[in-house]
Scaffold this active site. Structure first.
Site, mmCIF file in Angstrom:
data_model
loop_
_atom_site.group_PDB
_atom_site.id
_atom_site.type_symbol
_atom_site.label_atom_id
_atom_site.label_comp_id
_atom_site.label_asym_id
_atom_site.label_seq_id
_atom_site.Cartn_x
_atom_site.Cartn_y
_atom_site.Cartn_z
ATOM 1 N N ASP A 72 0.842 -1.201 0.000
ATOM 2 C CA ASP A 72 0.000 0.000 0.000
ATOM 3 C C ASP A 72 0.883 1.259 0.000
ATOM 4 O OD1 ASP A 72 0.918 -0.074 2.590
ATOM 5 O OD2 ASP A 72 -1.059 0.080 3.535
ATOM 6 N N SER A 73 2.216 1.063 -0.044
ATOM 7 C CA SER A 73 3.116 2.182 -0.345
ATOM 8 C C SER A 73 2.788 2.731 -1.726
ATOM 9 C CB SER A 73 4.584 1.743 -0.283
ATOM 10 O OG SER A 73 4.810 0.615 -1.100
ATOM 11 N N ASP A 111 -1.163 -6.292 -0.412
ATOM 12 C CA ASP A 111 -1.314 -5.647 0.901
ATOM 13 C C ASP A 111 -2.791 -5.360 1.192
ATOM 14 O OD1 ASP A 111 0.282 -4.911 2.997
ATOM 15 O OD2 ASP A 111 1.114 -3.124 2.025
ATOM 16 N N LYS A 141 -0.698 -9.433 2.833
ATOM 17 C CA LYS A 141 0.074 -8.898 3.967
ATOM 18 C C LYS A 141 -0.828 -7.984 4.770
ATOM 19 C CE LYS A 141 3.407 -5.594 3.611
ATOM 20 N NZ LYS A 141 2.857 -4.566 4.531
ATOM 21 N N GLU A 143 -0.743 -5.452 8.625
ATOM 22 C CA GLU A 143 0.103 -4.862 9.668
ATOM 23 C C GLU A 143 -0.401 -5.245 11.057
ATOM 24 O OE1 GLU A 143 0.511 -0.631 9.050
ATOM 25 O OE2 GLU A 143 1.368 -0.911 7.049
ATOM 26 N N GLU A 209 9.984 -3.652 9.999
ATOM 27 C CA GLU A 209 10.292 -2.337 9.430
ATOM 28 C C GLU A 209 10.865 -1.410 10.488
ATOM 29 O OE1 GLU A 209 7.369 -0.606 6.834
ATOM 30 O OE2 GLU A 209 8.435 1.307 6.744
HETATM 31 O O1 KIV Z 1 3.605 -1.085 1.550
HETATM 32 C C1 KIV Z 1 4.786 -1.440 1.451
HETATM 33 O O2 KIV Z 1 5.471 -1.218 0.446
HETATM 34 C C2 KIV Z 1 5.373 -2.134 2.589
HETATM 35 C C3 KIV Z 1 6.849 -2.393 2.553
HETATM 36 C C4 KIV Z 1 7.572 -1.147 2.907
HETATM 37 C C5 KIV Z 1 7.227 -3.526 3.400
HETATM 38 O O3 KIV Z 1 4.685 -2.456 3.496
#
Ligand code: KIV
Length: 292
Positions: A72-73, A111, A141, A143, A209
């Site tokens: 989600d970056s 994510d 993924k 958090e 992280e």
């Molecule tokens: O969203 C993302 O790119 C991430 C990475 C920085 C691990 O969570």
């Protein structure tokens, strides 16, 4: 014989008896979470990159990167938001589907964005199911350590592999800021508890992280599942970077832990200026670019 991309041909790693190497190993089928687990058993390190679209994902896939994270970056690196917080599940589904379509070998991890799993396990399952069914990702993924263990348990029970993410969790930026996590005895103990909680809940890997290198190494020694570091030193099993940072497309400052392997912003800017000047000066198109 199938031609392997150059990066795979040059790799010093050879597949061992217990399975192929994640990077540099032969084979064209998609990598699965079982391959990731086997790599930890062999003590093998591996790279992971973010990807947000089919074109760049295909470059990373051909270079042999075994795991691509549709992070989600994308919020700050691809969609123009200031943080990851506004990213929606619809956006993540669309981006993840593009990355899956652009690749044939890498395990694609999608994510779960902020607000798509915090309500509880049932919401998490509904959201993860969309990423698996509509986008075709091989894993998701999310958090959080102890606070997310119930969500992880239900997803894993339902057959959806989960990569956890602890330490700095950017979706909580409004509460924690962008600060190193796990400094001091109490915070270090909490990080270790979070790491054990996600492993016990069934996660196949965990992102660490922005945590002190010694602590990340201790977590890596303690866990049976692989750790994926970002700003967590050299002692983790895998390393992930945000692709726009490591290839120099990001404008402005990047975090200290980023190593820049290229300067795409300059390369692209120069090329675009050359095109614009050719058009203005009448030197593009030429005869060879014309049809009759
Ligand atoms: O969203 C993302 O790119 C991430 C990475 C920085 C691990 O969570």
């Amino acid at each position: 014989m199938t031609q392997l991309p150059a990066a795979q041909k040059q790799s010093p790693l050879k597949p061992s008896d217990s399975g192929r190497a994640l990077y540099g190993g032969k084979g064209t089928r998609r990598i699965t979470v079982r391959d990731i687990t086997a790599a930890k058993e062999r003590g093998e390190k591996w790279p992971m990159l973010t990807a947000y679209d089919a074109a760049t994902a295909s470059v990373f896939d051909e270079a042999g990167v075994p795991v691509l994270l549709v992070g989600d970056s994308a919020g700050n690196c691809h969609l123009g938001y200031d943080t990851t917080v506004p990213v929606t599940l619809d956006e993540m589904t669309m981006l993840s589907a593009a990355v899956v379509r652009g690749t044939s070998r890498a395990l694609i991890v999608g994510d779960l964005p902020f607000g798509s799993y915090q309500e509880g396990p049932v919401q998490a399952l509904r959201s993860a199911t969309r990423l698996v069914k509509e986008a075709g990702v091989g894993a998701v993924k999310l958090e959080g350590g102890e606070r997310s263990h119930r969500q992880i348990e239900l997803l894993v029970e339902s057959g959806i592999p989960v990569m956890a993410h602890i330490g700095l969790t950017p979706q909580s930026v409004n509460a924690m800021g962008y600060r190193v996590q796990g400094r001091g005895e109490e915070a270090a103990q909490q990080l270790l508890r979070d790491a054990k909680a996600v492993q016990d809940a069934g996660a196949f890997a965990v992102v660490l992280e922005l945590v002190p290198a010694e602590l990340a190494a201790e977590v890596t020694r303690t866990l049976q599942i692989p750790t994926v570091g970002i700003g967590a030193g050299a002692g983790t099993d895998a390393q992930v970077l945000v692709w726009t940072d490591m290839l120099g497309l990001t404008s402005g400052r990047v975090p200290k832990f980023v190593k820049r392997y290229a300067d795409l912003r300059t390369v692209m800017g120069d090329a675009v200026r050359a095109f614009a000047e050719d058009v203005v000066g009448g030197t593009f198109p030429q005869e060879e670019h014309s049809v009759h």
